[in-house]
Design a protein around this motif. Structure first.
Motif, PDB file in Angstrom:
ATOM      1  N   LEU A 124       0.802  -1.223   0.000  1.00 32.33           N
ATOM      2  CA  LEU A 124       0.000   0.000   0.000  1.00 32.33           C
ATOM      3  C   LEU A 124       0.835   1.275   0.000  1.00 32.33           C
ATOM      4  O   LEU A 124       0.514   2.217  -0.733  1.00 32.33           O
ATOM      5  CB  LEU A 124      -0.956  -0.008   1.197  1.00 32.33           C
ATOM      6  N   PRO A 125       1.933   1.391   0.797  1.00 29.01           N
ATOM      7  CA  PRO A 125       2.715   2.633   0.738  1.00 29.01           C
ATOM      8  C   PRO A 125       3.277   2.915  -0.644  1.00 29.01           C
ATOM      9  O   PRO A 125       3.255   4.051  -1.114  1.00 29.01           O
ATOM     10  CB  PRO A 125       3.830   2.379   1.770  1.00 29.01           C
ATOM     11  N   GLN A 126       3.784   1.885  -1.328  1.00 32.05           N
ATOM     12  CA  GLN A 126       4.290   2.088  -2.676  1.00 32.05           C
ATOM     13  C   GLN A 126       3.182   2.521  -3.620  1.00 32.05           C
ATOM     14  O   GLN A 126       3.385   3.356  -4.491  1.00 32.05           O
ATOM     15  CB  GLN A 126       4.950   0.808  -3.179  1.00 32.05           C
ATOM     16  N   ALA A 133       0.242  11.725  12.074  1.00 33.95           N
ATOM     17  CA  ALA A 133       1.580  12.143  12.478  1.00 33.95           C
ATOM     18  C   ALA A 133       2.633  11.727  11.450  1.00 33.95           C
ATOM     19  O   ALA A 133       3.560  12.494  11.145  1.00 33.95           O
ATOM     20  CB  ALA A 133       1.919  11.552  13.846  1.00 33.95           C
ATOM     21  N   SER A 134       2.474  10.538  10.890  1.00 31.00           N
ATOM     22  CA  SER A 134       3.408  10.094   9.854  1.00 31.00           C
ATOM     23  C   SER A 134       3.293  10.965   8.615  1.00 31.00           C
ATOM     24  O   SER A 134       4.309  11.298   7.982  1.00 31.00           O
ATOM     25  CB  SER A 134       3.142   8.622   9.510  1.00 31.00           C
ATOM     26  N   VAL A 159      -5.326   6.200  13.556  1.00 37.02           N
ATOM     27  CA  VAL A 159      -5.549   7.408  12.756  1.00 37.02           C
ATOM     28  C   VAL A 159      -4.582   8.512  13.167  1.00 37.02           C
ATOM     29  O   VAL A 159      -4.007   9.214  12.317  1.00 37.02           O
ATOM     30  CB  VAL A 159      -7.014   7.864  12.890  1.00 37.02           C
ATOM     31  N   SER A 160      -4.360   8.665  14.481  1.00 36.96           N
ATOM     32  CA  SER A 160      -3.424   9.688  14.948  1.00 36.96           C
ATOM     33  C   SER A 160      -2.006   9.400  14.479  1.00 36.96           C
ATOM     34  O   SER A 160      -1.273  10.311  14.057  1.00 36.96           O
ATOM     35  CB  SER A 160      -3.469   9.764  16.486  1.00 36.96           C
ATOM     36  N   ILE A 181       6.244  13.186   6.971  1.00 38.84           N
ATOM     37  CA  ILE A 181       6.643  13.065   5.565  1.00 38.84           C
ATOM     38  C   ILE A 181       6.668  14.434   4.901  1.00 38.84           C
ATOM     39  O   ILE A 181       7.599  14.761   4.144  1.00 38.84           O
ATOM     40  CB  ILE A 181       5.690  12.102   4.840  1.00 38.84           C
ATOM     41  N   ARG A 182       5.666  15.264   5.186  1.00 39.94           N
ATOM     42  CA  ARG A 182       5.666  16.613   4.608  1.00 39.94           C
ATOM     43  C   ARG A 182       6.856  17.432   5.118  1.00 39.94           C
ATOM     44  O   ARG A 182       7.486  18.177   4.359  1.00 39.94           O
ATOM     45  CB  ARG A 182       4.349  17.320   4.937  1.00 39.94           C
ATOM     46  N   GLY A 183       7.174  17.295   6.410  1.00 38.63           N
ATOM     47  CA  GLY A 183       8.335  18.004   6.941  1.00 38.63           C
ATOM     48  C   GLY A 183       9.637  17.539   6.327  1.00 38.63           C
ATOM     49  O   GLY A 183      10.525  18.352   6.035  1.00 38.63           O
TER      50      GLY A 183
END
Length: 679
Positions: free
Chosen positions: A188-190, A580-581, A575-576, A585-587
């Motif tokens: 799923l992440p890929q 947070a992940s 969900v939290s 990732i955006r950071g």
């Protein structure tokens, strides 16, 4: 062949000569005496009114087995021949754990069939071994089907064959579900981070698409076609995206209507296909005693195979008429193929349920027993036979298509030349189609776990043979597909299809084991209103009162409230953590952009401070003349790699100018710096 012992029913069906059991002390072993033959001879000469004869060889055999189980004597010390010791070992080992129970009460039911119809006694005979294997008649009384498993009333024994038979398919489905879900989560992440947000540029495909391990000319040709197809797909996708961006509202409405028209037409075709499967199954079951019964045996599998063969061809033809992008065209066709295969299997199960279990029907023979007791005294075996024939037919159809269609087609194309043969060419090997066929076979296997327990073993043999047959077809009879399916999305897609097939198989099985009365005439659950009833019976029989109270609490509504709270907390934590992940990732992406921009700033400063080539070893500041004659970029002729976007100006450092160069114009920047969106 080994012996087949039906435990609990006190009957032994032997296909080889059993050992002679001495009935008295000191009696010598006679290898030529067959107690089963003697028993049959006594039954054949006994009149109906005569008294019961003396104990037969079968009873002596059962008494000896009970004595051996209770004494726990090793097989090697028994006074029997080696052949008999081996036979006593396919029989004595199961009896060590499961003692032969007492004979249960005889089942005596009167079927009230409408119109004086009697219970089905059989179908027209066709004495052919191959046909009996294909129609499952050769295995009617074997452990391949549900009806061959029998047992007496439950006792205080540690092992329960009923509980084992009930939990085995459920445990198998649960393990398969966990395994598929694990592979889906791993991919799923890929799928999310690479399949949607990331698209490699054309330059990366130009310079890094070739596989330098390729040596053969044929493999190189296939790779060139694949790279060419990727370029065409990218260009077509880009062209379609630009066209969509410049569409007006009227054009978008027309496009939406076209999309709905195609999907509604394909949906109608799917409805017609599953309706044909329903009527074919119903007609096959309602005409079992006709003279054409031999052909009607495989009518439902034949219709399912025909639907799954013609449906994808029609889907491809209809989708190609609407000028969709290549990826949309492939994905839309695959989705409808999956819907067709799963819907055909679902309709096949529903039609069997309506015929056998009278789902949605009001028949007199179903009112008292919960199933069609007049036509199906052992309905579990009937369902298992249909699933067995479906698996056999799919495998035989694959073999026949390989050696009777693909192979002659390849030979004709290679032998003859001409415009027609060039157009025909060899068969195109479609990877999605072959994978979906395997998924369909696995779904049929899951459906038959309860009715045909040995069907997974049979399907394992079929998969093993299918692999080598498909390998031969791929290497010898087929050509590569001009449209390769993307591997990044195929793994997740096929795992999703597999889990949908698992749910399709688990739903009717759960309904059957929890709500449908078992057959009165065969199987392990003849005295139960549903197979699930064996669980509370064994709980009350074998567990101590504290354990029973714990299980009752776990199954009550009082436990559902804390369980709901616990699941809510777990869901909130997940969900939290996911949010947070995502923030992390955006950071990290922003940090990566900052690092790249800082490196380009350092390169810019270094390009201003470095001396001009050929100006000597002077480390002092450069003159305006030398600065003007210096190249404007470290990457002459084109922008620096990785810097497609403009750079935002930043203030110059406030340093003293020891050489008095204030007022001298600053040279133009030599590289363009990427923006955050471009990185």
């Amino acid at each position: 062949m080994p012996a087949t012992c039906l435990l609990g029913a006190k009957t032994v069906r032997l296909t080889q000569q059993p050992p002679h059991i001495p009935s008295q002390e000191g009696e010598r072993y006679n290898p030529n005496f067959n107690p089963i033959t003697e028993m049959l001879r006594q039954w054949s000469v006994q009149a109906p009114g005569e008294p019961e004869p003396e104990p037969t060889g079968e009873e002596l055999w059962e008494q000896e087995m009970e004595r051996l189980c209770s004494s726990q004597e090793p097989v090697r010390v028994l006074p029997y021949a080696m052949v008999d010791k081996r036979f006593i070992r396919f029989v004595l080992l199961p009896l060590t754990w499961l003692r032969p129970p007492d004979r249960g009460p005889a089942l005596n039911f009167t079927f009230q069939c409408p119109g004086g119809h009697q219970p089905q006694t059989g179908v027209p005979k066709f004495n052919n071994l191959l046909w009996n294997v294909l129609t499952s008649r050769a295995f009617n009384n074997t452990f391949l089907f549900y009806g061959a498993y029998r047992a007496g009333p439950e006792s205080s024994s540690v092992y329960s064959i009923r509980l084992a038979y009930f939990l085995s398919p459920l445990a198998c489905l649960l393990l398969c579900f966990c395994g598929i879900l694990q592979r889906m989560v791993k991919g799923l992440p890929q799928k999310m981070f690479l399949g949607q947000d990331y698209r490699s540029p054309l330059s990366a495909k130009v310079f890094s698409s070739w596989d330098f391990r390729i040596q053969g000319q044929e493999a190189a040709t296939i790779k060139k076609h694949e790279i060419s197809h990727e370029f065409k797909v990218e260009l077509e996708e880009g062209r379609h995206l630009l066209m969509v961006q410049h569409q007006t509202r009227v054009q978008r409405a027309c496009h939406l209507l076209t999309y709905l028209r195609v999907n509604i037409l394909i949906g109608l075709l799917v409805v017609g296909a599953i309706s044909a499967i329903f009527w074919a199954t119903k007609y096959s079951q309602d005409n079992k005693e006709e003279s054409l019964f031999l052909l009607l045996q495989y009518l439902p599998p034949g219709v399912i195979a025909l639907v799954n063969f013609l449906g994808p061809l029609l889907f491809v033809f209809l989708v190609q008429l609407e000028n969709y992008p290549p990826n949309t065209e492939v994905n839309l066709t695959l989705i409808w193929c999956v819907v067709l295969k799963l819907a055909s299997l679902g309709m096949f199960c529903f039609s069997l349920g309506q015929t056998v279990l009278c789902i949605g029907r009001n028949k007199t023979s179903c009112e008292s027993y919960g199933y069609n007791a007049c036509d199906y005294q052992c309905w579990e075996d009937s369902v298992g036979e249909e699933l067995y024939k479906l698996s056999i037919f799919n495998f035989l159809l694959m073999v026949a298509f390989t050696f009777l269609v693909s192979l002659p087609r390849r030979l004709l194309v290679e032998r003859f030349s001409g415009r027609f043969w060039a157009w025909l060419d060899r068969e195109e090997f479609l990877l999605p189609k072959n994978v979906l066929d395997i998924v369909e076979g696995q779904t049929v296997t899951w459906m038959g776990l309860f009715y045909c327990p040995l069907l997974p073993l049979l399907n394992s043999i079929f998969i093993f043979l299918t692999f080598y047959i498909k390998k031969y077809t791929l290497l010898r009879n087929s050509r590569a597909s001009p449209r390769p399916f993307r591997a990044s999305s195929s793994i997740f897609f096929f795992q999703l299809v597999l889990i949908l097939g698992l749910l399709l198989a688990a739903a009717p099985l759960g309904y059957v084991v929890s709500s449908i009365r078992s057959s009165w005439d065969c199987g392990l659950f003849t005295n139960y209103s549903a197979p699930w009833q064996v669980v509370p019976e064994l709980v009350a029989l074998r567990l101590p009162p504290p354990s029973q109270r714990i299980l009752h609490y776990l199954g009550s509504h009082a436990f559902s409230f804390p369980l709901l709270i616990l699941l809510s907390l777990v869901l909130t934590v997940c969900v939290s953590q996911s949010q947070a992940s995502a923030r992390a990732i955006r950071g990290l992406r922003k940090q990566l952009v900052w690092q790249v921009q800082e490196k380009w700033h350092l390169v810019d400063d270094l390009s201003r401070l470095l001396p001009e080539p050929g100006s000597g070893d002077s480390l002092g500041p450069e003159s305006p003349h030398s600065r003007g004659s210096r190249p404007r970029s470290l990457c002459p002729g084109f922008p620096c790699p990785g810097s497609p976007g403009p750079r935002h100006p930043r203030p110059e450092p406030s340093l003293e100018d020891p050489a008095g160069l204030r007022g001298v114009p600053v040279p133009a920047r030599r590289c363009r710096f990427p923006s955050g969106s471009e990185l």
